[in-house]
Write a protein that holds these residues in place. Sequence first.
Motif, mmCIF file in Angstrom:
data_model
loop_
_atom_site.group_PDB
_atom_site.id
_atom_site.type_symbol
_atom_site.label_atom_id
_atom_site.label_comp_id
_atom_site.label_asym_id
_atom_site.label_seq_id
_atom_site.Cartn_x
_atom_site.Cartn_y
_atom_site.Cartn_z
ATOM 1 N N THR A 271 31.445 25.272 22.698
ATOM 2 C CA THR A 271 31.298 25.202 21.239
ATOM 3 C C THR A 271 30.860 26.524 20.620
ATOM 4 O O THR A 271 30.926 26.673 19.403
ATOM 5 C CB THR A 271 30.276 24.115 20.850
ATOM 6 O OG1 THR A 271 29.035 24.368 21.528
ATOM 7 C CG2 THR A 271 30.784 22.729 21.203
ATOM 8 N N ASN A 272 30.396 27.482 21.437
ATOM 9 C CA ASN A 272 30.039 28.767 20.834
ATOM 10 C C ASN A 272 31.020 29.856 21.258
ATOM 11 O O ASN A 272 31.753 29.713 22.246
ATOM 12 C CB ASN A 272 28.587 29.161 21.150
ATOM 13 C CG ASN A 272 28.366 29.431 22.634
ATOM 14 O OD1 ASN A 272 29.024 30.294 23.215
ATOM 15 N ND2 ASN A 272 27.447 28.687 23.243
ATOM 16 N N LYS A 317 31.800 26.791 10.966
ATOM 17 C CA LYS A 317 30.852 27.654 11.685
ATOM 18 C C LYS A 317 29.432 27.209 11.385
ATOM 19 O O LYS A 317 29.093 26.889 10.255
ATOM 20 C CB LYS A 317 31.041 29.118 11.260
ATOM 21 C CG LYS A 317 32.336 29.743 11.760
ATOM 22 C CD LYS A 317 32.437 31.200 11.386
ATOM 23 C CE LYS A 317 33.006 31.365 9.987
ATOM 24 N NZ LYS A 317 33.316 32.775 9.680
ATOM 25 N N GLN A 340 26.545 33.865 20.577
ATOM 26 C CA GLN A 340 25.900 32.549 20.454
ATOM 27 C C GLN A 340 26.396 31.773 19.234
ATOM 28 O O GLN A 340 25.965 30.672 18.976
ATOM 29 C CB GLN A 340 24.368 32.730 20.347
ATOM 30 C CG GLN A 340 23.753 33.449 21.541
ATOM 31 C CD GLN A 340 24.112 32.779 22.850
ATOM 32 O OE1 GLN A 340 24.036 31.575 22.961
ATOM 33 N NE2 GLN A 340 24.513 33.577 23.836
ATOM 34 N N TYR A 341 27.304 32.376 18.461
ATOM 35 C CA TYR A 341 27.844 31.736 17.278
ATOM 36 C C TYR A 341 28.507 30.423 17.683
ATOM 37 O O TYR A 341 29.348 30.396 18.559
ATOM 38 C CB TYR A 341 28.896 32.652 16.641
ATOM 39 C CG TYR A 341 28.894 32.602 15.141
ATOM 40 C CD1 TYR A 341 29.265 31.441 14.492
ATOM 41 C CD2 TYR A 341 28.513 33.707 14.391
ATOM 42 C CE1 TYR A 341 29.268 31.383 13.126
ATOM 43 C CE2 TYR A 341 28.521 33.662 13.016
ATOM 44 C CZ TYR A 341 28.890 32.500 12.376
ATOM 45 O OH TYR A 341 28.897 32.438 11.019
ATOM 46 N N SER A 342 28.151 29.305 17.043
ATOM 47 C CA SER A 342 28.699 28.006 17.448
ATOM 48 C C SER A 342 29.554 27.384 16.335
ATOM 49 O O SER A 342 29.454 27.768 15.173
ATOM 50 C CB SER A 342 27.587 27.039 17.854
ATOM 51 O OG SER A 342 26.827 26.665 16.731
#
Length: 616
Positions: A271-272, A317, A340-342
Amino acid sequence: MLKTYKSSCKQNITRVSLDQYVPKVELKEYLKIKDAIYEVDSKAENGMTFSRLLNYKYSDTLKKMDPDHLVALVTEVIPNYSCLVFCPTKKNCENVAAMICKILSKEHLKHKEKEKHEVIKNLKNISSGNLCPVLKHTIPFGVAYHHSGLTSDERKLLEEAYSAGVLCLFTCTSTLAAGVNLPARRVILRAPYVAKEFLKRNQYKQMIGRAGRAGIDSTGESILILQEKDKQQVLELISRPLENCYSQLVQEFTKGIQTLFLSLIGLKIATNLGDIYHFMSGTFFGVQQKILLKERSLWEITVESLRYLTEKGLLQKDTILTEKGLLQKDTIHGSEEEFQYSFHITKLGRASFKGTIDLAYCDSLYRDLKKGLEGLVLESLLHLIYLTTPYDMASQCNPDWMIYFRQFSQLSPAEQNVAVLVGVSENFIGKKASGQAIRKKVDKNIVNRLYLSFVLYTLLKETNIWSVSEKFNMPRGYIQNLLSGAAAFSSCVLHFCEELEEFWVYRALLVELTKKLTYCVKAELIPLMEVTGVLEGRARQLYNAGYKSLMHLANANPEVLIKTIDHLSRCQAKQIVSSAKLLLHEKAEALQEEVEELLRLPSDFPGIVASSVEKA
């Protein structure tokens, strides 16, 4: 001399066990130029050595009918051995089969005569008494054509007859080489072309690989017929290595990488951004990225694809808190924080994911369903059928405008209104049919899709592929593919609508339409065909015998069924009754659960909420 060895063993076993248990079959490759046969020989200077001249007496008339000496080549092996003749087009398959049978000796009619008559009888039975005139002429000679214009039932029956040795010669297209295991003593390539494209090395090897049968034949032969003008290209073809295999994940953008990302996030596998990028690195595309990617990096493609899905409203996002503070939504450059962007899937994204909708058509489907809500025509199924006609098949369609206009003219005013609602007027179709110039542009995909919906609508009314095939001048195999594609897409649209509250009105309608498209029979036969082992012919027998519902079958006596229904074995009768009982029990349980749900007091009932507050 070039010798290629092949085996019919498809299991992934070691080389030792393969050599030990499966006999090798020598495959000899030949080229034919005029009446001379050459053997492919890698040691020879020009890649081939002279083998022999064809010894078959042709009259001047026969030479005009069979300039490539196909009859001379096939009669060396049939009827005692099998033969495949690969042709460039479907029409060529039929013409070649008919031509060969015109020249073949009448002696071929006597070979397995009873069995061939049985094949013709079975073909008529599965096609409601219809039989292709070409097959009617060729099957008595042990010859048939094989291509996508046949229905799946016809193909299956012909393949079984070929495997049993009843049919000894197939004229076929290249699709048979890739998808069906029908080996032969001799394989003949009518020309080094597939349609208008010159053969690729892997296509050539796939076709000639049909020659030779492990455990049955000790040898196999392939003969490629070529003209002098193609000689140099063919010599390069037989000597070059196989083409490399490359990942198509990015080439087919919406079907590939974007659909993959939506599934990864929808299933919460990754998911990230960092996890998705690492997943991509482990794919076949990731392994080949240095070869395939010249201008962009794998990271850039990953980010670009995720941005596209976000802009389309399929993903959202998530702003997350890192050690350095709040991560901004609009900056993705590949920093450690951005790893770490999910993401999470939106309602529209989940609908597309659950419905397995091709993302190339996701927007179009949403718009069409939304527009349909403004004026859904319920007087007939036509509007709903249009909404469930596959988008991808519309792009391959070339309407016959005279047929289009004729079919439009036969519609009721309400049905004609469906065409107007989607943007196709009678005036437009009339002008196209008469060859007049049209100034106003109309979306070609909408026009084609409406035409295919006419085909499906007619098919659901008549339930006879043969009559619809004749009415629209389309191959019956194509119509069957359209029907199965529409049934599958209807189910996909149903799942799409189940995830979006605004489309609740479509749900019950799509359930019924999916059933009709799946079975494509008279409405009264559908409940019977839900039972395991009951197809259209059997359902009709049961219905005519008085078994008109699932309850009738569930309470039937197998012994009585055997006596009432022709060609029904005791085992089949018991299976039908037990399957009907199981299905009836499942439906009863589902209804019971629905009743209990309706009678259950809602958790948000005012009295319950008030008492909960008092207790607190």
